[in-house]
Design an enzyme around this catalytic site. Structure first.
Site, short mmCIF file in Angstrom:
data_model
loop_
_atom_site.label_atom_id
_atom_site.label_comp_id
_atom_site.label_asym_id
_atom_site.label_seq_id
_atom_site.Cartn_x
_atom_site.Cartn_y
_atom_site.Cartn_z
N CYS A 5 0.82 -1.22 0.00
CA CYS A 5 0.00 0.00 0.00
C CYS A 5 0.85 1.26 0.00
O CYS A 5 0.36 2.33 -0.35
CB CYS A 5 -0.93 0.02 1.20
SG CYS A 5 -2.04 -1.38 1.23
N HIS A 14 -3.60 7.18 2.65
CA HIS A 14 -3.99 5.83 2.26
C HIS A 14 -5.35 5.51 2.88
O HIS A 14 -5.57 5.78 4.06
CB HIS A 14 -2.92 4.84 2.74
CG HIS A 14 -3.27 3.41 2.50
ND1 HIS A 14 -3.82 2.99 1.32
CD2 HIS A 14 -3.14 2.31 3.28
CE1 HIS A 14 -4.03 1.68 1.39
NE2 HIS A 14 -3.63 1.25 2.56
N ASN A 50 -10.07 -0.36 0.70
CA ASN A 50 -8.61 -0.25 0.61
C ASN A 50 -8.16 -0.83 -0.73
O ASN A 50 -8.18 -2.05 -0.91
CB ASN A 50 -7.99 -1.00 1.78
CG ASN A 50 -6.47 -0.98 1.77
OD1 ASN A 50 -5.85 -0.57 0.77
ND2 ASN A 50 -5.86 -1.41 2.86
N1 ACO Z 1 -17.63 -8.59 11.09
C1 ACO Z 1 -17.98 -8.79 12.38
N2 ACO Z 1 -17.07 -9.07 13.35
C2 ACO Z 1 -15.78 -9.12 12.98
C3 ACO Z 1 -15.35 -8.90 11.66
C4 ACO Z 1 -16.34 -8.63 10.70
N3 ACO Z 1 -16.05 -8.39 9.41
N4 ACO Z 1 -14.02 -9.01 11.62
C5 ACO Z 1 -13.60 -9.28 12.86
N5 ACO Z 1 -14.66 -9.35 13.69
C6 ACO Z 1 -14.67 -9.61 15.13
C7 ACO Z 1 -13.45 -10.33 15.61
O1 ACO Z 1 -13.57 -11.72 15.42
C8 ACO Z 1 -13.40 -9.92 17.05
O2 ACO Z 1 -14.27 -10.75 17.77
P1 ACO Z 1 -13.86 -11.28 19.21
O3 ACO Z 1 -13.70 -10.04 20.06
O4 ACO Z 1 -15.02 -12.13 19.59
O5 ACO Z 1 -12.58 -12.02 19.02
C9 ACO Z 1 -13.99 -8.52 17.08
O6 ACO Z 1 -14.70 -8.37 15.82
C10 ACO Z 1 -12.95 -7.42 17.19
O7 ACO Z 1 -11.90 -7.73 16.28
P2 ACO Z 1 -10.67 -6.77 16.11
O8 ACO Z 1 -9.72 -7.36 15.10
O9 ACO Z 1 -10.12 -6.37 17.44
O10 ACO Z 1 -11.39 -5.50 15.48
P3 ACO Z 1 -10.76 -4.10 15.20
O11 ACO Z 1 -11.55 -3.04 15.87
O12 ACO Z 1 -9.27 -4.08 15.39
O13 ACO Z 1 -11.05 -3.92 13.65
C11 ACO Z 1 -9.86 -4.13 11.57
C12 ACO Z 1 -10.50 -4.86 12.74
C13 ACO Z 1 -10.94 -3.31 10.88
C14 ACO Z 1 -9.28 -5.15 10.61
C15 ACO Z 1 -8.76 -3.19 12.11
O14 ACO Z 1 -7.92 -3.90 13.00
C16 ACO Z 1 -7.94 -2.59 11.03
O15 ACO Z 1 -8.40 -1.81 10.23
N6 ACO Z 1 -6.61 -2.92 11.00
C17 ACO Z 1 -5.74 -2.41 9.99
C18 ACO Z 1 -5.85 -3.28 8.79
C19 ACO Z 1 -5.32 -2.63 7.54
O16 ACO Z 1 -5.41 -1.44 7.37
N7 ACO Z 1 -4.80 -3.46 6.65
C20 ACO Z 1 -4.40 -3.05 5.35
C21 ACO Z 1 -3.00 -2.56 5.29
S1 ACO Z 1 -2.63 -2.03 3.71
C22 ACO Z 1 -1.83 -3.22 2.71
O17 ACO Z 1 -0.61 -3.21 2.56
C23 ACO Z 1 -2.62 -4.24 1.99
#
Ligand code: ACO
Length: 345
Positions: free
Chosen positions: A112, A252, A282
Protein backbone atom coordinates in the site's frame (compact mmCIF):
# COMPACT_ATOMS: atom_id res chain seq x y z
CA UNK A 1 17.02 23.30 -9.56
CA UNK A 2 14.68 20.77 -11.20
CA UNK A 3 11.38 19.59 -9.75
CA UNK A 4 8.83 17.02 -10.91
CA UNK A 5 5.40 18.64 -11.22
CA UNK A 6 2.27 16.49 -11.37
CA UNK A 7 0.72 17.56 -14.68
CA UNK A 8 -1.78 14.75 -15.27
CA UNK A 9 -3.88 12.42 -13.16
CA UNK A 10 -6.35 9.63 -13.71
CA UNK A 11 -8.08 6.71 -12.04
CA UNK A 12 -9.98 3.57 -12.89
CA UNK A 13 -11.99 1.08 -10.87
CA UNK A 14 -13.90 -1.99 -12.02
CA UNK A 15 -17.64 -1.69 -12.64
CA UNK A 16 -18.60 -4.51 -10.27
CA UNK A 17 -19.65 -3.20 -6.84
CA UNK A 18 -19.41 -5.36 -3.71
CA UNK A 19 -21.51 -3.78 -0.95
CA UNK A 20 -21.57 -4.48 2.76
CA UNK A 21 -24.99 -6.05 2.19
CA UNK A 22 -23.38 -8.47 -0.31
CA UNK A 23 -20.75 -9.38 2.31
CA UNK A 24 -23.46 -9.97 4.92
CA UNK A 25 -24.64 -12.80 2.68
CA UNK A 26 -21.12 -14.25 2.36
CA UNK A 27 -19.68 -14.13 5.90
CA UNK A 28 -20.84 -13.52 9.48
CA UNK A 29 -20.66 -9.72 9.47
CA UNK A 30 -22.90 -6.67 9.34
CA UNK A 31 -23.02 -3.32 7.62
CA UNK A 32 -23.07 -1.70 11.06
CA UNK A 33 -19.85 -3.51 12.14
CA UNK A 34 -18.01 -2.71 8.91
CA UNK A 35 -19.01 0.96 8.80
CA UNK A 36 -18.32 1.63 12.48
CA UNK A 37 -14.95 -0.21 12.52
CA UNK A 38 -13.65 0.88 9.10
CA UNK A 39 -15.86 3.48 7.38
CA UNK A 40 -16.18 1.27 4.28
CA UNK A 41 -19.64 0.90 2.66
CA UNK A 42 -18.75 -0.66 -0.66
CA UNK A 43 -15.77 -1.55 -2.81
CA UNK A 44 -15.13 -2.34 -6.50
CA UNK A 45 -13.86 -5.78 -7.48
CA UNK A 46 -12.56 -7.06 -10.79
CA UNK A 47 -14.62 -9.26 -13.07
CA UNK A 48 -13.21 -12.01 -15.25
CA UNK A 49 -12.04 -9.62 -17.99
CA UNK A 50 -10.52 -6.94 -15.73
CA UNK A 51 -6.90 -7.02 -14.64
CA UNK A 52 -4.25 -4.95 -12.94
CA UNK A 53 -3.07 -4.14 -16.47
CA UNK A 54 -6.46 -3.02 -17.83
CA UNK A 55 -7.09 -0.78 -14.81
CA UNK A 56 -3.58 0.67 -14.99
CA UNK A 57 -3.81 1.41 -18.70
CA UNK A 58 -7.18 3.14 -18.28
CA UNK A 59 -5.88 5.36 -15.47
CA UNK A 60 -2.70 6.11 -17.42
CA UNK A 61 -4.60 7.15 -20.56
CA UNK A 62 -6.59 9.68 -18.50
CA UNK A 63 -3.43 11.02 -16.87
CA UNK A 64 -1.64 11.46 -20.19
CA UNK A 65 -4.68 13.15 -21.80
CA UNK A 66 -4.90 15.48 -18.81
CA UNK A 67 -1.24 16.39 -19.29
CA UNK A 68 -1.69 16.86 -23.04
CA UNK A 69 0.84 14.12 -23.76
CA UNK A 70 0.79 10.77 -25.46
CA UNK A 71 2.77 7.66 -24.70
CA UNK A 72 5.63 8.56 -27.08
CA UNK A 73 6.32 11.61 -24.90
CA UNK A 74 6.86 9.44 -21.81
CA UNK A 75 10.44 8.48 -20.89
CA UNK A 76 9.72 6.07 -18.04
CA UNK A 77 6.81 4.02 -16.69
CA UNK A 78 6.93 3.03 -13.00
CA UNK A 79 4.16 0.81 -11.67
CA UNK A 80 3.63 0.22 -7.95
CA UNK A 81 1.77 -3.01 -7.34
CA UNK A 82 1.78 -6.11 -5.18
CA UNK A 83 -0.61 -7.89 -7.54
CA UNK A 84 1.03 -7.87 -10.97
CA UNK A 85 -0.81 -9.93 -13.54
CA UNK A 86 2.34 -12.01 -14.05
CA UNK A 87 5.67 -12.52 -12.33
CA UNK A 88 7.62 -12.31 -15.52
CA UNK A 89 7.40 -9.71 -17.06
CA UNK A 90 7.00 -6.61 -14.94
CA UNK A 91 3.54 -5.06 -14.67
CA UNK A 92 5.02 -1.89 -16.21
CA UNK A 93 5.87 -3.81 -19.38
CA UNK A 94 2.37 -5.28 -19.52
CA UNK A 95 0.98 -1.75 -19.27
CA UNK A 96 3.36 -0.64 -22.00
CA UNK A 97 2.10 -3.46 -24.21
CA UNK A 98 -1.36 -1.84 -23.88
CA UNK A 99 -0.22 1.76 -24.28
CA UNK A 100 2.66 1.43 -26.75
CA UNK A 101 5.84 3.51 -26.79
CA UNK A 102 9.43 2.67 -25.93
CA UNK A 103 9.77 4.13 -22.43
CA UNK A 104 11.76 2.39 -19.75
CA UNK A 105 9.43 0.30 -17.61
CA UNK A 106 9.76 -1.35 -14.20
CA UNK A 107 7.80 -2.06 -11.00
CA UNK A 108 8.06 -0.98 -7.38
CA UNK A 109 6.90 -3.36 -4.65
CA UNK A 110 5.92 -1.68 -1.39
CA UNK A 111 2.30 -2.86 -1.04
CA UNK A 112 0.00 0.00 0.00
CA UNK A 113 3.00 2.31 0.39
CA UNK A 114 3.91 1.55 -3.23
CA UNK A 115 2.50 4.57 -5.01
CA UNK A 116 4.12 7.16 -2.73
CA UNK A 117 7.39 5.20 -3.00
CA UNK A 118 7.09 5.09 -6.80
CA UNK A 119 6.31 8.81 -6.86
CA UNK A 120 9.58 9.35 -4.99
CA UNK A 121 11.46 7.16 -7.49
CA UNK A 122 9.89 8.79 -10.55
CA UNK A 123 10.53 12.28 -9.16
CA UNK A 124 14.18 11.45 -8.55
CA UNK A 125 14.67 10.55 -12.23
CA UNK A 126 13.37 13.99 -13.18
CA UNK A 127 15.18 15.91 -10.45
CA UNK A 128 18.52 14.40 -11.45
CA UNK A 129 17.92 15.35 -15.08
CA UNK A 130 17.90 11.73 -16.25
CA UNK A 131 14.35 12.02 -17.63
CA UNK A 132 11.81 14.74 -18.42
CA UNK A 133 8.46 12.91 -18.27
CA UNK A 134 7.56 9.96 -16.08
CA UNK A 135 4.30 8.04 -15.78
CA UNK A 136 3.74 6.72 -12.24
CA UNK A 137 0.93 4.22 -11.65
CA UNK A 138 -0.38 2.60 -8.46
CA UNK A 139 -2.59 -0.42 -9.14
CA UNK A 140 -3.78 -3.49 -7.30
CA UNK A 141 -6.38 -6.24 -7.62
CA UNK A 142 -6.14 -7.69 -4.14
CA UNK A 143 -9.64 -9.21 -4.46
CA UNK A 144 -7.90 -11.98 -6.43
CA UNK A 145 -6.01 -12.92 -3.24
CA UNK A 146 -8.63 -12.27 -0.59
CA UNK A 147 -10.21 -15.23 1.16
CA UNK A 148 -13.95 -14.51 0.93
CA UNK A 149 -14.62 -16.82 3.86
CA UNK A 150 -12.38 -14.73 6.18
CA UNK A 151 -14.50 -11.88 7.56
CA UNK A 152 -11.52 -10.12 9.12
CA UNK A 153 -9.93 -9.37 5.72
CA UNK A 154 -12.55 -9.71 2.97
CA UNK A 155 -14.46 -6.61 4.09
CA UNK A 156 -11.44 -4.35 3.66
CA UNK A 157 -10.12 -4.57 0.14
CA UNK A 158 -11.17 -3.31 -3.28
CA UNK A 159 -9.48 -3.06 -6.68
CA UNK A 160 -8.39 -0.09 -8.75
CA UNK A 161 -5.65 1.97 -10.33
CA UNK A 162 -4.50 5.57 -10.22
CA UNK A 163 -1.88 7.32 -12.31
CA UNK A 164 0.01 10.59 -12.53
CA UNK A 165 2.29 12.17 -15.12
CA UNK A 166 5.39 13.93 -13.78
CA UNK A 167 7.12 16.63 -15.82
CA UNK A 168 10.21 18.71 -15.24
CA UNK A 169 9.92 22.29 -14.05
CA UNK A 170 12.25 24.77 -12.39
CA UNK A 171 9.46 26.00 -10.13
CA UNK A 172 9.04 24.25 -6.75
CA UNK A 173 6.23 21.88 -7.68
CA UNK A 174 5.65 18.18 -7.12
CA UNK A 175 7.35 16.24 -4.35
CA UNK A 176 9.20 18.58 -1.96
CA UNK A 177 10.09 15.95 0.66
CA UNK A 178 10.04 12.20 1.08
CA UNK A 179 9.96 9.91 4.09
CA UNK A 180 10.37 6.19 3.43
CA UNK A 181 10.62 3.48 6.06
CA UNK A 182 10.00 -0.18 6.73
CA UNK A 183 9.98 -2.72 9.54
CA UNK A 184 10.63 -5.96 7.72
CA UNK A 185 10.60 -7.93 10.98
CA UNK A 186 6.85 -7.36 11.07
CA UNK A 187 6.18 -8.78 7.61
CA UNK A 188 4.00 -11.62 8.88
CA UNK A 189 1.41 -9.18 10.17
CA UNK A 190 0.25 -8.63 6.59
CA UNK A 191 1.34 -10.85 3.73
CA UNK A 192 0.43 -13.34 1.07
CA UNK A 193 2.42 -16.42 2.04
CA UNK A 194 3.56 -18.79 -0.60
CA UNK A 195 3.17 -16.64 -3.68
CA UNK A 196 6.77 -16.65 -4.75
CA UNK A 197 9.90 -18.53 -5.62
CA UNK A 198 10.25 -20.26 -2.26
CA UNK A 199 8.71 -23.45 -3.56
CA UNK A 200 9.03 -25.75 -0.53
CA UNK A 201 6.94 -23.43 1.63
CA UNK A 202 4.50 -22.84 -1.19
CA UNK A 203 4.01 -26.54 -1.85
CA UNK A 204 3.59 -27.38 1.81
CA UNK A 205 1.17 -24.58 2.65
CA UNK A 206 -0.74 -24.46 -0.60
CA UNK A 207 -0.76 -27.72 -2.52
CA UNK A 208 -3.30 -26.17 -4.88
CA UNK A 209 -1.08 -23.04 -5.16
CA UNK A 210 -3.80 -20.51 -4.50
CA UNK A 211 -2.43 -18.25 -1.77
CA UNK A 212 -4.52 -15.84 0.25
CA UNK A 213 -3.77 -12.61 2.03
CA UNK A 214 -3.27 -13.05 5.77
CA UNK A 215 -3.38 -10.24 8.28
CA UNK A 216 -3.10 -9.56 11.98
CA UNK A 217 -5.53 -6.62 11.96
CA UNK A 218 -4.85 -5.40 15.49
CA UNK A 219 -1.07 -5.30 14.99
CA UNK A 220 -1.41 -3.55 11.63
CA UNK A 221 -3.84 -1.06 13.16
CA UNK A 222 -1.47 -0.24 16.03
CA UNK A 223 1.44 0.16 13.62
CA UNK A 224 -0.59 2.27 11.19
CA UNK A 225 -2.00 4.71 13.73
CA UNK A 226 1.51 5.63 14.84
CA UNK A 227 3.36 5.58 11.55
CA UNK A 228 0.82 7.54 9.49
CA UNK A 229 0.93 10.55 11.82
CA UNK A 230 4.67 10.34 12.53
CA UNK A 231 5.77 10.01 8.92
CA UNK A 232 3.36 12.70 7.72
CA UNK A 233 4.67 15.10 10.38
CA UNK A 234 8.25 14.24 9.43
CA UNK A 235 7.52 14.92 5.75
CA UNK A 236 6.09 18.34 6.61
CA UNK A 237 9.18 19.23 8.65
CA UNK A 238 11.53 17.97 5.93
CA UNK A 239 9.80 20.23 3.42
CA UNK A 240 10.53 23.18 5.71
CA UNK A 241 6.82 23.74 6.35
CA UNK A 242 4.57 23.80 9.39
CA UNK A 243 1.20 22.04 9.80
CA UNK A 244 -0.53 25.39 9.19
CA UNK A 245 0.91 25.40 5.65
CA UNK A 246 -0.85 22.13 4.72
CA UNK A 247 -3.94 22.52 2.55
CA UNK A 248 -4.97 18.88 2.10
CA UNK A 249 -4.12 15.46 3.48
CA UNK A 250 -4.39 12.65 0.91
CA UNK A 251 -4.00 9.52 3.04
CA UNK A 252 -3.99 5.83 2.26
CA UNK A 253 -7.63 4.75 2.49
CA UNK A 254 -7.46 1.76 4.84
CA UNK A 255 -9.61 2.68 7.82
CA UNK A 256 -11.43 5.87 8.83
CA UNK A 257 -10.09 5.62 12.39
CA UNK A 258 -6.50 5.47 11.11
CA UNK A 259 -7.12 8.45 8.81
CA UNK A 260 -8.69 10.43 11.67
CA UNK A 261 -5.64 9.77 13.87
CA UNK A 262 -3.29 11.05 11.15
CA UNK A 263 -5.43 14.14 10.59
CA UNK A 264 -5.50 14.87 14.34
CA UNK A 265 -1.72 14.62 14.45
CA UNK A 266 -1.43 17.29 11.73
CA UNK A 267 -4.22 19.39 13.27
CA UNK A 268 -6.27 19.20 10.06
CA UNK A 269 -10.08 19.39 10.11
CA UNK A 270 -12.09 16.71 8.25
CA UNK A 271 -12.80 18.99 5.29
CA UNK A 272 -9.08 19.15 4.53
CA UNK A 273 -8.71 15.36 4.39
CA UNK A 274 -9.69 13.56 1.18
CA UNK A 275 -11.66 10.43 2.05
CA UNK A 276 -13.24 8.01 -0.42
CA UNK A 277 -12.81 4.67 1.36
CA UNK A 278 -16.57 4.49 1.89
CA UNK A 279 -16.87 3.87 -1.88
CA UNK A 280 -13.68 1.96 -2.72
CA UNK A 281 -12.36 0.35 0.47
CA UNK A 282 -8.61 -0.25 0.61
CA UNK A 283 -7.29 -0.41 -2.96
CA UNK A 284 -3.69 -0.86 -1.79
CA UNK A 285 -1.20 0.93 -4.09
CA UNK A 286 -4.10 2.54 -5.99
CA UNK A 287 -5.56 4.20 -2.94
CA UNK A 288 -3.50 7.41 -2.77
CA UNK A 289 -3.48 8.15 -6.55
CA UNK A 290 -7.24 7.48 -6.82
CA UNK A 291 -7.84 9.92 -3.96
CA UNK A 292 -5.47 12.43 -5.56
CA UNK A 293 -7.19 12.13 -8.96
CA UNK A 294 -10.63 12.54 -7.38
CA UNK A 295 -9.53 15.59 -5.40
CA UNK A 296 -8.00 17.17 -8.51
CA UNK A 297 -11.04 16.39 -10.68
CA UNK A 298 -13.32 17.88 -8.03
CA UNK A 299 -11.37 21.16 -8.20
CA UNK A 300 -10.30 20.78 -4.58
CA UNK A 301 -6.60 21.38 -5.35
CA UNK A 302 -5.29 24.82 -6.30
CA UNK A 303 -1.96 25.97 -7.75
CA UNK A 304 0.65 26.13 -4.95
CA UNK A 305 -1.44 24.09 -2.49
CA UNK A 306 0.69 21.94 -0.18
CA UNK A 307 -0.56 18.36 0.04
CA UNK A 308 0.57 15.59 2.37
CA UNK A 309 0.51 12.12 0.84
CA UNK A 310 0.97 9.30 3.34
CA UNK A 311 0.55 5.53 3.19
CA UNK A 312 1.38 2.35 5.10
CA UNK A 313 1.01 -1.31 4.39
CA UNK A 314 2.53 -4.73 3.97
CA UNK A 315 6.24 -4.83 4.63
CA UNK A 316 5.52 -3.39 7.04
CA UNK A 317 6.34 -0.29 5.01
CA UNK A 318 5.41 3.37 5.04
CA UNK A 319 5.90 6.35 2.76
CA UNK A 320 5.01 10.02 3.06
CA UNK A 321 5.73 13.19 1.18
CA UNK A 322 4.71 16.78 0.72
CA UNK A 323 3.56 17.63 -2.80
CA UNK A 324 3.21 21.19 -3.99
CA UNK A 325 0.36 21.13 -6.45
CA UNK A 326 0.42 22.91 -9.80
CA UNK A 327 2.10 23.07 -13.19
CA UNK A 328 4.02 26.37 -13.01
CA UNK A 329 7.05 26.36 -15.26
CA UNK A 330 6.19 23.19 -17.18
CA UNK A 331 7.06 23.47 -20.85
CA UNK A 332 4.10 22.43 -22.99
CA UNK A 333 3.77 21.59 -26.66
CA UNK A 334 -0.02 21.27 -26.51
CA UNK A 335 -2.43 22.71 -23.98
CA UNK A 336 -3.74 20.31 -21.35
CA UNK A 337 -7.38 19.33 -21.63
CA UNK A 338 -9.98 18.71 -18.96
CA UNK A 339 -10.46 14.96 -18.77
CA UNK A 340 -13.31 13.19 -17.05
CA UNK A 341 -11.68 11.23 -14.28
CA UNK A 342 -13.54 8.24 -13.07
CA UNK A 343 -14.82 4.81 -12.72
CA UNK A 344 -15.92 2.12 -15.06
CA UNK A 345 -13.50 -0.23 -16.74
N1 ACO B 1 -17.63 -8.59 11.09
C1 ACO B 1 -17.98 -8.79 12.38
N2 ACO B 1 -17.07 -9.07 13.35
C2 ACO B 1 -15.78 -9.12 12.98
C3 ACO B 1 -15.35 -8.90 11.66
C4 ACO B 1 -16.34 -8.63 10.70
N3 ACO B 1 -16.05 -8.39 9.41
N4 ACO B 1 -14.02 -9.01 11.62
C5 ACO B 1 -13.60 -9.28 12.86
N5 ACO B 1 -14.66 -9.35 13.69
C6 ACO B 1 -14.67 -9.61 15.13
C7 ACO B 1 -13.45 -10.33 15.61
O1 ACO B 1 -13.57 -11.72 15.42
C8 ACO B 1 -13.40 -9.92 17.05
O2 ACO B 1 -14.27 -10.75 17.77
P1 ACO B 1 -13.86 -11.28 19.21
O3 ACO B 1 -13.70 -10.04 20.06
O4 ACO B 1 -15.02 -12.13 19.59
O5 ACO B 1 -12.58 -12.02 19.02
C9 ACO B 1 -13.99 -8.52 17.08
O6 ACO B 1 -14.70 -8.37 15.82
C10 ACO B 1 -12.95 -7.42 17.19
O7 ACO B 1 -11.90 -7.73 16.28
P2 ACO B 1 -10.67 -6.77 16.11
O8 ACO B 1 -9.72 -7.36 15.10
O9 ACO B 1 -10.12 -6.37 17.44
O10 ACO B 1 -11.39 -5.50 15.48
P3 ACO B 1 -10.76 -4.10 15.20
O11 ACO B 1 -11.55 -3.04 15.87
O12 ACO B 1 -9.27 -4.08 15.39
O13 ACO B 1 -11.05 -3.92 13.65
C11 ACO B 1 -9.86 -4.13 11.57
C12 ACO B 1 -10.50 -4.86 12.74
C13 ACO B 1 -10.94 -3.31 10.88
C14 ACO B 1 -9.28 -5.15 10.61
C15 ACO B 1 -8.76 -3.19 12.11
O14 ACO B 1 -7.92 -3.90 13.00
C16 ACO B 1 -7.94 -2.59 11.03
O15 ACO B 1 -8.40 -1.81 10.23
N6 ACO B 1 -6.61 -2.92 11.00
C17 ACO B 1 -5.74 -2.41 9.99
C18 ACO B 1 -5.85 -3.28 8.79
C19 ACO B 1 -5.32 -2.63 7.54
O16 ACO B 1 -5.41 -1.44 7.37
N7 ACO B 1 -4.80 -3.46 6.65
C20 ACO B 1 -4.40 -3.05 5.35
C21 ACO B 1 -3.00 -2.56 5.29
S1 ACO B 1 -2.63 -2.03 3.71
C22 ACO B 1 -1.83 -3.22 2.71
O17 ACO B 1 -0.61 -3.21 2.56
C23 ACO B 1 -2.62 -4.24 1.99
Amino acid sequence: MRYAAITGWGMAVPERVLTNADLERMVDTSDEWIVSRTGIRERRVVGPNDSTTSLSAAAARQAMAQAGLDIDDIDLIVVATCTPDQFLVSEACLVQAELGGRAGAFDIGAACAGFVSALAVGSQFIQTGAHDRVLVIGADTLSRFVDYTDRSTCILFGDGAGAVVLEATEQPRGLLSTVLGADGAGYKHLYIPGWGAFVPETAELFPEYRPHLQMNGREVFRFAVNVMGDSAAEAVAKAGLSFADIDMLIPHQANQRIIDAAARRLGLPRERVWVNLDRYGNTSAASVPIALAEAAAAGALQEEDNLVLVAFGGGLAWAAGVVRWGVAGVARRVPAVEVAVGAGV
